[in-house]
Every structure is written in structure tokens, then in C-alpha cells.
Enzyme design. Structure first.
Site, mmCIF file in Angstrom:
data_model
loop_
_atom_site.group_PDB
_atom_site.id
_atom_site.type_symbol
_atom_site.label_atom_id
_atom_site.label_comp_id
_atom_site.label_asym_id
_atom_site.label_seq_id
_atom_site.Cartn_x
_atom_site.Cartn_y
_atom_site.Cartn_z
ATOM 1 N N TYR A 4 18.005 88.433 23.989
ATOM 2 C CA TYR A 4 18.437 87.835 25.248
ATOM 3 C C TYR A 4 17.448 86.753 25.629
ATOM 4 O O TYR A 4 16.230 86.985 25.626
ATOM 5 C CB TYR A 4 18.501 88.908 26.341
ATOM 6 C CG TYR A 4 18.884 88.415 27.720
ATOM 7 C CD1 TYR A 4 17.955 88.384 28.753
ATOM 8 C CD2 TYR A 4 20.180 88.001 27.999
ATOM 9 C CE1 TYR A 4 18.309 87.945 30.032
ATOM 10 C CE2 TYR A 4 20.544 87.549 29.270
ATOM 11 C CZ TYR A 4 19.590 87.532 30.285
ATOM 12 O OH TYR A 4 19.938 87.086 31.542
ATOM 13 N N ASP A 54 10.402 83.389 22.015
ATOM 14 C CA ASP A 54 10.686 83.655 23.423
ATOM 15 C C ASP A 54 9.790 84.829 23.844
ATOM 16 O O ASP A 54 10.108 85.990 23.579
ATOM 17 C CB ASP A 54 12.166 83.987 23.614
ATOM 18 C CG ASP A 54 12.464 84.380 25.060
ATOM 19 O OD1 ASP A 54 13.649 84.620 25.370
ATOM 20 O OD2 ASP A 54 11.513 84.460 25.869
ATOM 21 N N LYS A 74 7.818 86.176 33.696
ATOM 22 C CA LYS A 74 7.375 87.516 34.110
ATOM 23 C C LYS A 74 5.881 87.579 34.448
ATOM 24 O O LYS A 74 5.452 87.195 35.533
ATOM 25 C CB LYS A 74 7.770 88.526 33.041
ATOM 26 C CG LYS A 74 9.304 88.628 32.847
ATOM 27 C CD LYS A 74 9.673 89.611 31.779
ATOM 28 C CE LYS A 74 11.134 89.547 31.424
ATOM 29 N NZ LYS A 74 12.012 90.263 32.368
HETATM 30 P P1 KE4 Z 1 14.744 85.482 33.698
HETATM 31 O O1 KE4 Z 1 15.676 84.310 33.852
HETATM 32 O O2 KE4 Z 1 15.437 86.798 34.007
HETATM 33 O O3 KE4 Z 1 13.408 85.322 34.442
HETATM 34 O O4 KE4 Z 1 14.318 85.558 32.150
HETATM 35 C C1 KE4 Z 1 15.309 85.614 31.158
HETATM 36 C C2 KE4 Z 1 14.714 86.249 29.916
HETATM 37 C C3 KE4 Z 1 14.420 85.445 28.837
HETATM 38 N N1 KE4 Z 1 13.870 85.958 27.712
HETATM 39 C C4 KE4 Z 1 13.574 87.284 27.624
HETATM 40 C C5 KE4 Z 1 12.971 87.806 26.367
HETATM 41 C C6 KE4 Z 1 13.851 88.151 28.709
HETATM 42 O O5 KE4 Z 1 13.556 89.473 28.601
HETATM 43 C C7 KE4 Z 1 14.431 87.633 29.878
HETATM 44 C C8 KE4 Z 1 14.783 88.505 31.072
HETATM 45 N N2 KE4 Z 1 14.631 89.905 30.884
HETATM 46 C C9 KE4 Z 1 15.503 90.755 31.666
HETATM 47 C C10 KE4 Z 1 15.146 92.198 31.336
HETATM 48 N N3 KE4 Z 1 15.484 92.511 30.013
HETATM 49 C C11 KE4 Z 1 15.429 90.476 33.127
HETATM 50 C C12 KE4 Z 1 16.007 91.554 34.002
HETATM 51 C C13 KE4 Z 1 17.315 91.133 34.600
HETATM 52 O O6 KE4 Z 1 18.089 90.392 33.931
HETATM 53 O O7 KE4 Z 1 17.570 91.569 35.742
#
Ligand code: KE4
Length: 433
Positions: free
Chosen positions: A150, A245, A273
Site C-alpha cells: 500500500y 516506500d 508517520k
Molecule cells: P498516509 O497517506 O496514510 O499518511 O500514508 C500512506 C501510506 C504510504 N505507504 C505506506 C507503507 C503506508 O503504510 C501508508 C499508510 N499506512 C496506513 C496503515 N497501514 C495508514 C492507516 C490508515 O490508512 O488509516
């Protein structure tokens, strides 16, 4: 420890019911709605250290840690104090501030691949920007991502994505035109042959490969030995870029991220994060020759009103400062190893097939004999059993990620007693499943 009989969620129910009339699914992000684990989603009131309290005043040991940022423990006093001081100077300038220099220097100093960095406001923004940069630099349109990984919710990544997309079992998302995804090629994680095949089937068309160097969004799936090194070789061979990533793994797997821990340096890296310390920050960075394309240094456009804002920079700087203390990652590794081995052992002792592991403060467990090398393997695990396990742990004051397709996170605030309490709760729940 909260016992199952006294688990009261009255206020959560009231507030969540009202929320569903105001926001889609009652949440600001899908995974929070507990769709895949079922039961009453919990509405929270406050956090501190390793703990989180809900609106009914139930206390939990927290292994979500707001999905990674709370690596030093929630609301660390040093971070809160620094934010109070920063607040005195206002919340956003929309103009250069010295704080951006400081956090940029810390990131560049820490992350092997990063010579120049651009701050944005989320991991999604970081990943969509890095994709544009890959294409701008190489001059090709196709990219390779891996099933179950993701990279945020930008159109071109919503192809066999992990995290909430996997959690909700969405084939992909409506509203994403084919034109946005027909340049997105996918391969199974840990499958170098599949990647080589894509490059030979699409000669001179692939700008690069983007991946989670340790997967957290299919559940926890580490790279097989040689996988990351193999991708580095293949992308060099085909004149394509390698992008890690590290939104989740950055400053968590090691201070320099997975690229430091595994000794493989990509061309570009995304972060999020932890570098925001709980405030909205994302970043992308890498080789100076590539980053020189980013406006206004170069022609590749990307912008953001609140990018680099002083509060987020302050929380990020303080968090990284705390992580620089010696012994940090040994502590995270030790406490998380104790937790993960404890959970796996108690699961086996109570007759369950389980497979899992941890690296530093990131862990995961599947209800399957395994092994789990990719998303297809992860999907074969017993999702129903995971849901019952999650609910049982919740009722005993342990807050795990509400999806099998997420990783768990510990922090420097988790104690041996917290781990012992968690394993004791798991023993009760697993014995009853
Ligand atoms: P954000 O746009 O959510 O800040 O980041 C996207 C993203 C990009 N790359 C990786 C490897 C990530 O894990 C994420 C976001 N992680 C999720 C949890 N697996 C965020 C939680 C959510 O979507 O509410």
C-alpha cells in the site's frame, strides 16, 4: 486487566452512531471502522505512553500507536513541551522556516539514499509525488508495485493494494479510471522472476519499482533473503529506479530505515508517520540529480499549503532526537521479540496454527501454518479467527490493529509488564477460540 463482563462501550456506541450520520462510515479513515473484525468500533479519548483510553474510560495497551508515529510512546513530554513552545510562535507560516532546515538535515543525515528531501503532509502525497518524479527523471510511464503493498490512496497505486483496500476486500476502487492504472504493473512480493519477466515484457517502458521494503500492509511480511538486493540489481540492469516506500519502516526498522538495516540503498525514498511525531508530515527524497527536477529547482511540479509547517517540523525533530539515544532500537527489538515470541508460543500451546515475526518495533501474526511470503499467502490465513482474537483481546484491554492486513507497532514506552499482560490476555482468548 479489563474482564469481559465489565467491558462497557456505551459512549463509543453513541458517538459512533452519531458519527455515521456525519462522515462516511463514521470515520476519517476506513480501517478505523472495524469492518473486517466486526463489533462496536471504539471511540478514543486520550493517549499517553503505551496506553490509550476510550470514551467509556476503558484503558488499553496500544499496539497500533496511531499506525506508527507513536514510536517514543504517545504524547511524549519532550514532544508536548516542544510543541507548546512552537505554538507560541503560531501554527503555520506558508513560508520558509529554519525548522525545515533542521528536520531536513536530520533526515538526510539518517537515511542513506537521501541527499535532498521535500516535505509534504502525508505518506500518500509523498508516494504520488515520488511516482511523478520517477517518470519525469526516467522518461517512461510504467511502474511496478507489489500485490498487497500500500502506497497511499492516489489513483495509480489502487491496484491490488494492501491496508484498508485489502481489509475491505475491495477489488480496486470505483472512480479510478483505467487510464490511471494501466501503467501500473504488479508482481507478487518476494518474486524476483516475476519482476524480471515484467521488465522483459515491457522493454524501455518501466520507470521504476516501488515497494515496502518490509511489508506492513498485508500484515507483517519481511523480504526474503536476497529480494531487496535482487531488485537493486534488476533496476540497475534495466536503467530503472528503485524506490523504497519507508512511510512505515522509516526510523522504525532502524534509525536509517530498512535501507540501513538491509544494506540496500534505493534511488528514492518516501517517509511519513514517525518523522511527523504524530502531526501530519510526509516526505520524499533521494539522489541529488533526481531531486533537482523538483520545482522550483526543476520543472516537476509539486506543492502544499501546510508542507513543512513549524508545528509538524517541531514534533518530528523532537521525535527523531529521542530516537537517536543509544540503545533505542535494541530496546524496541527486545521488547517486540518478547511479545511476538510470546504470542506465537501461546498460540501453538493452545492448538492454533500461527505464523509471524518481528523486526525492531514492527510485528505481525497470521492464523495459518505458513509460510507467508506474499499477499496470496496472507489471504489464506483464518480471517474469522483473527476477528475473534481481536475482539477477545480488546475486551481484555489490549488494542491490536483492527485488520489482519496491518502490522502491529510497539514503542519505547511499552514495558515488560505490558508484554506479560498482553501474553496473559492472549492465553485466555486463544484458549477460548
Ligand atoms: P498516509 O497517506 O496514510 O499518511 O500514508 C500512506 C501510506 C504510504 N505507504 C505506506 C507503507 C503506508 O503504510 C501508508 C499508510 N499506512 C496506513 C496503515 N497501514 C495508514 C492507516 C490508515 O490508512 O488509516
Amino acid at each position: 486487566m479489563v474482564t469481559t463482563t465489565s467491558f462497557n462501550t456505551t459512549k463509543s456506541e453513541e458517538i459512533f452512531a452519531a458519527a455515521q450520520k456525519l462522515m462516511p462510515g463514521g470515520v476519517s479513515s476506513p480501517v478505523r471502522a472495524f469492518k473486517s473484525v466486526g463489533g462496536q468500533p471504539i471511540v478514543f479519548d486520550r493517549v499517553q505512553g503505551a496506553y490509550i483510553w476510550d470514551v467509556d474510560d476503558n484503558k488499553y495497551i496500544d499496539y497500533v500507536g496511531t499506525w506508527g508515529p507513536a514510536i517514543c510512546g504517545h504524547a511524549h513530554p519532550d514532544v508536548i513541551q516542544a510543541l507548546h513552545q512552537a505554538l507560541e510562535k503560531g501554527t503555520s507560516f506558508g513560508a520558509p522556516s529554519a525548522l525545515e532546515n533542521i528536520l531536513a538535515e536530520m533526515v538526510i543525515e539518517a537515511v542513506p539514499s537521501i541527499e535532498i528531501v521535500r516535505f509534504v503532509n502525508s505518506g500518500t502525497e509523498a508516494c504520488m509525488s515520488v511516482l511523478r518524479l520517477m517518470r519525469a527523471f526516467i522518461g517512461r510511464d510504467k511502474i511496478i508495485k507489489f500485490e498487497g503493498c500500500y502506497h497511499g490512496h492516489a489513483d495509480m497505486f489502487l491496484v491490488k493494494a494492501g491496508s484498508g483496500v485489502a481489509t475491505l476486500g475491495l477489488p480496486d476502487s470505483p472512480g479510478v479510471p483505467k487510464s490511471a492504472t494501466n501503467n501500473t504493473l504488479t508482481a507478487p512480493y518476494n518474486d524476483l522472476e516475476a519482476v524480471k519477466a515484467l521488465f522483459s515484457e515491457n522493454p524501455d517502458q518501466i520507470a521504476g519499482v516501488i515497494l515496502e521494503p518490509v511489508v506492513g500492509n498485508s500484515g507483517f511480511i519481511p523480504p526474503d533473503a536476497g529480494f531487496l538486493e535482487g531488485l537493486r540489481e534488476i533496476t540497475h540492469e534495466y536503467g530503472a529506479l528503485l524506490v523504497f516506500d519507508e512511510v512505515m519502516t522509516g526510523f522504525r526498522i532502524a534509525y536509517g530505515g530498512a535501507q540501513e538495516r538491509f544494506g540496500v540503498t534505493p534511488d528514492l525514498t518516501t517517509l511519513g508517520k514517525v518523522i511527523g511525531g504524530g502531526l501530519p508530515v510526509g516526505a520524499y527524497g533521494g539522489r541529488g540529480d533526481i531531486m533537482s527536477l523538483v520545482a522550483p529547482a526543476g520543472p516537476m511540479y509539486q506543492a502544499g499549503t501546510l508542507s513543512g509547517n513549524p508545528l509538524a517540523m517541531t514534533a518530528g525533530m523532537k521525535t527523531l532526537e529521542l530516537l537517536q539515544k543509544s540503545g533505542t532500537y535494541e530496546q524496541l527489538d527486545r521488547i517486540t521479540k518478547k511479545l511476538t515470541e510470546g504470542l506465537l508460543n501461546i498460540a501453538k500451546e493452545t492448538g492454533h496454527e500461527v505464523y509471524g515475526g518481528q523486526i525492531s518495533g514492527m510485528f505481525g501474526m497470521f492464523f495459518t501454518a505458513g509460510p507467508v511470503h506474499n499477499y496470496d499467502d496472507a489471504k489464506k490465513s483464518d480471517l474469522n479467527k483473527f476477528a475473534r482474537f481481536h475482539r477477545g483481546m480488546l475486551e481484555r484491554g489490549i488494542y491490536l490493529a483492527p485488520s489482519q492486513f496491518e502490522a502491529g507497532f510497539t514503542s519505547l514506552a511499552h514495558t515488560e509488564e505490558d508484554i506479560d499482560q498482553t501474553i496473559a490476555a492472549a492465553k485466555e482468548v486463544l484458549s477460548s477460540l
